[in-house]
Design a protein around this motif. Structure first.
Motif, PDB file in Angstrom:
ATOM      1  N   ILE A   4       0.879  -1.135   0.024  1.00 40.13           N
ATOM      2  CA  ILE A   4      -0.056  -0.163  -0.009  1.00 40.13           C
ATOM      3  C   ILE A   4       0.897   1.178  -0.146  1.00 40.13           C
ATOM      4  O   ILE A   4       1.770   1.302   0.652  1.00 40.13           O
ATOM      5  N   LEU A   5       0.692   2.001  -1.139  1.00 38.51           N
ATOM      6  CA  LEU A   5       1.233   3.281  -0.952  1.00 38.51           C
ATOM      7  C   LEU A   5       0.494   4.464  -0.279  1.00 38.51           C
ATOM      8  O   LEU A   5      -0.652   4.731  -0.590  1.00 38.51           O
ATOM      9  N   VAL A   6       1.057   5.195   0.797  1.00 40.28           N
ATOM     10  CA  VAL A   6       0.207   6.107   1.375  1.00 40.28           C
ATOM     11  C   VAL A   6       0.693   7.618   0.825  1.00 40.28           C
ATOM     12  O   VAL A   6       2.004   7.817   1.123  1.00 40.28           O
ATOM     13  N   ILE A   7      -0.160   8.562   0.249  1.00 43.72           N
ATOM     14  CA  ILE A   7       0.342   9.798  -0.209  1.00 43.72           C
ATOM     15  C   ILE A   7      -0.287  10.665   0.687  1.00 43.72           C
ATOM     16  O   ILE A   7      -1.534  11.180   0.726  1.00 43.72           O
ATOM     17  N   GLU A   8       0.551  11.341   1.798  1.00 44.63           N
ATOM     18  CA  GLU A   8      -0.400  12.378   2.734  1.00 44.63           C
ATOM     19  C   GLU A   8       0.894  13.191   3.178  1.00 44.63           C
ATOM     20  O   GLU A   8       1.978  12.794   3.542  1.00 44.63           O
ATOM     21  N   ILE A  17      -1.076   6.491  10.161  1.00 41.07           N
ATOM     22  CA  ILE A  17      -1.607   5.334   9.041  1.00 41.07           C
ATOM     23  C   ILE A  17      -0.781   4.107   8.741  1.00 41.07           C
ATOM     24  O   ILE A  17      -0.978   3.004   8.926  1.00 41.07           O
ATOM     25  N   ALA A  18       0.510   4.556   8.342  1.00 42.99           N
ATOM     26  CA  ALA A  18       1.619   3.512   7.999  1.00 42.99           C
ATOM     27  C   ALA A  18       1.968   2.584   9.368  1.00 42.99           C
ATOM     28  O   ALA A  18       1.868   1.209   9.393  1.00 42.99           O
ATOM     29  N   TYR A  19       1.813   3.324  10.655  1.00 42.72           N
ATOM     30  CA  TYR A  19       2.075   2.138  11.670  1.00 42.72           C
ATOM     31  C   TYR A  19       1.006   1.188  12.053  1.00 42.72           C
ATOM     32  O   TYR A  19       1.030   0.269  11.949  1.00 42.72           O
ATOM     33  N   ASN A  20      -0.183   1.753  11.702  1.00 39.20           N
ATOM     34  CA  ASN A  20      -1.604   0.884  11.894  1.00 39.20           C
ATOM     35  C   ASN A  20      -1.557  -0.134  10.634  1.00 39.20           C
ATOM     36  O   ASN A  20      -2.142  -1.376  10.812  1.00 39.20           O
ATOM     37  N   LEU A  21      -1.258   0.392   9.492  1.00 38.02           N
ATOM     38  CA  LEU A  21      -1.006  -0.882   8.435  1.00 38.02           C
ATOM     39  C   LEU A  21      -0.009  -1.728   8.484  1.00 38.02           C
ATOM     40  O   LEU A  21      -0.385  -3.018   8.417  1.00 38.02           O
ATOM     41  N   LYS A  22       1.060  -1.453   9.087  1.00 35.76           N
ATOM     42  CA  LYS A  22       2.154  -2.155   9.446  1.00 35.76           C
ATOM     43  C   LYS A  22       1.660  -3.365  10.530  1.00 35.76           C
ATOM     44  O   LYS A  22       2.058  -4.510  10.536  1.00 35.76           O
ATOM     45  N   LYS A  23       0.668  -2.897  11.260  1.00 38.03           N
ATOM     46  CA  LYS A  23       0.482  -3.750  12.488  1.00 38.03           C
ATOM     47  C   LYS A  23      -0.501  -4.833  11.922  1.00 38.03           C
ATOM     48  O   LYS A  23      -0.439  -5.847  12.506  1.00 38.03           O
ATOM     49  N   ILE A  29       4.423   1.815   1.836  1.00 38.05           N
ATOM     50  CA  ILE A  29       5.260   2.741   1.035  1.00 38.05           C
ATOM     51  C   ILE A  29       4.818   4.155   1.532  1.00 38.05           C
ATOM     52  O   ILE A  29       3.566   4.417   0.933  1.00 38.05           O
ATOM     53  N   GLU A  30       5.703   5.284   1.773  1.00 38.91           N
ATOM     54  CA  GLU A  30       5.135   6.357   2.070  1.00 38.91           C
ATOM     55  C   GLU A  30       5.632   7.414   1.053  1.00 38.91           C
ATOM     56  O   GLU A  30       6.831   7.443   0.701  1.00 38.91           O
ATOM     57  N   ALA A  31       4.729   8.343   0.954  1.00 41.55           N
ATOM     58  CA  ALA A  31       5.088   9.738   0.106  1.00 41.55           C
ATOM     59  C   ALA A  31       4.462  11.114   0.489  1.00 41.55           C
ATOM     60  O   ALA A  31       3.453  10.777   0.975  1.00 41.55           O
ATOM     61  N   ILE A 108      -9.585   4.938  12.503  1.00 41.47           N
ATOM     62  CA  ILE A 108      -8.412   3.888  11.888  1.00 41.47           C
ATOM     63  C   ILE A 108      -9.294   2.657  11.712  1.00 41.47           C
ATOM     64  O   ILE A 108      -9.232   1.912  10.564  1.00 41.47           O
ATOM     65  N   LYS A 109     -10.196   2.147  12.610  1.00 39.22           N
ATOM     66  CA  LYS A 109     -10.902   1.149  12.376  1.00 39.22           C
ATOM     67  C   LYS A 109     -11.558   0.984  10.839  1.00 39.22           C
ATOM     68  O   LYS A 109     -11.780   0.172  10.275  1.00 39.22           O
ATOM     69  N   VAL A 110     -12.408   2.286  10.715  1.00 43.04           N
ATOM     70  CA  VAL A 110     -13.162   2.313   9.365  1.00 43.04           C
ATOM     71  C   VAL A 110     -12.118   2.276   8.175  1.00 43.04           C
ATOM     72  O   VAL A 110     -12.593   1.745   7.201  1.00 43.04           O
ATOM     73  N   LEU A 111     -11.134   3.039   8.407  1.00 43.80           N
ATOM     74  CA  LEU A 111     -10.019   2.778   7.266  1.00 43.80           C
ATOM     75  C   LEU A 111      -9.534   1.456   6.998  1.00 43.80           C
ATOM     76  O   LEU A 111      -9.436   1.174   5.830  1.00 43.80           O
ATOM     77  N   LEU A 112      -9.185   0.703   8.166  1.00 43.13           N
ATOM     78  CA  LEU A 112      -8.604  -0.474   7.616  1.00 43.13           C
ATOM     79  C   LEU A 112      -9.976  -1.593   7.261  1.00 43.13           C
ATOM     80  O   LEU A 112      -9.640  -2.249   6.359  1.00 43.13           O
ATOM     81  N   ALA A 113     -11.158  -1.212   7.517  1.00 47.31           N
ATOM     82  CA  ALA A 113     -12.277  -2.083   7.114  1.00 47.31           C
ATOM     83  C   ALA A 113     -12.380  -1.428   5.571  1.00 47.31           C
ATOM     84  O   ALA A 113     -12.704  -2.524   4.809  1.00 47.31           O
TER      85      ALA A 113
END
Length: 223
Positions: A4-8, A17-23, A29-31, A108-113
């Motif tokens: 997942i590429l996070v552009i923020e 976001i990156a921390y929770n995705l890695k969990k 990948i961040e940009a 974060i829960k909504v985003l992950l869902a």
């Protein structure tokens, strides 16, 4: 593992976001901006992009336009991250090809869902699409593309190409094709196969050369 590429551009939001995705065992990948993201696209294989709309330099919508204009990224999933005041931009983004959106501030829960849901839909979508070199066949939509051009096929031509794409490199005897596509058991009608394959080749243009004939046997895809 999904990438997942996070552009923020907001560092604290991006890191959260990156921390929770890695969990959740996603590769992240961040940009910080869309310009850097375009460069990163060339070096990584992605499954999904989380795209902020309000970015310095190239805007999120402009990035999305560029992304969806490229054949190799047209099917790449995108979830928009937006402020409540950006409703019209979100609508535009969805029309451009984004799969979903999350309004800031978000759970974060909504985003992950939503990520899980979109990736599941993408997986199903990929099963529907068969590709071989520059030929792309959409089973549900009954569409075929050769390069960037849509090709209009008859039902039998479509079924022939579908069979070839499902089993590339396999040689199909004419009687096998007759039985599978037309339901004929007799080899009397093999000219029917030859005529349809010839028509299919012509319609596919330069990609038609991928359908090869084996003398006195039948046809296969790039055999």
């Amino acid at each position: 593992m999904n990438h997942i590429l996070v552009i923020e551009d907001q560092e604290d939001v991006r890191e959260l976001i990156a921390y929770n995705l890695k969990k959740q065992n996603y590769e992240v990948i961040e940009a910080a901006n869309a310009n850097d993201a375009l460069i990163l696209l060339e070096d990584v294989s992605l499954d999904l992009v989380l795209l902020d709309l309000m970015l310095p330099g190239l805007s999120g919508l402009d990035f999305l336009k560029i992304l969806k204009a490229k054949d190799e990224y047209r099917q790449l999933a995108v979830i928009i991250l937006s402020a409540k005041t950006e409703e019209q931009e979100v609508v535009t983004g969805l029309k451009l090809g984004a799969d979903d959106y999350v309004t800031k501030p978000f759970s974060i829960k909504v985003l992950l869902a939503k990520i899980e849901s979109v990736l599941r839909r993408v997986s199903q979508r990929e099963e529907d699409v068969l590709t071989y070199q520059d030929i792309r066949l959409h089973q549900d939509e009954h569409k075929v593309f050769s390069g960037k051009e849509e090709v209009i096929l008859t039902n039998k031509e479509f079924e022939l190409l579908l069979l070839f794409l499902k089993k590339p490199k396999k040689i199909f005897h004419r009687y096998q094709l007759l039985n599978s596509i037309w339901g004929y058991d007799s080899e009397t009608y093999t000219r029917t196969v030859d005529a349809h394959v010839s028509s299919l080749r012509k319609k596919l243009g330069p990609m038609g050369k991928l359908i090869r004939s084996v003398p006195k046997v039948g046809y296969g895809l790039d055999v």
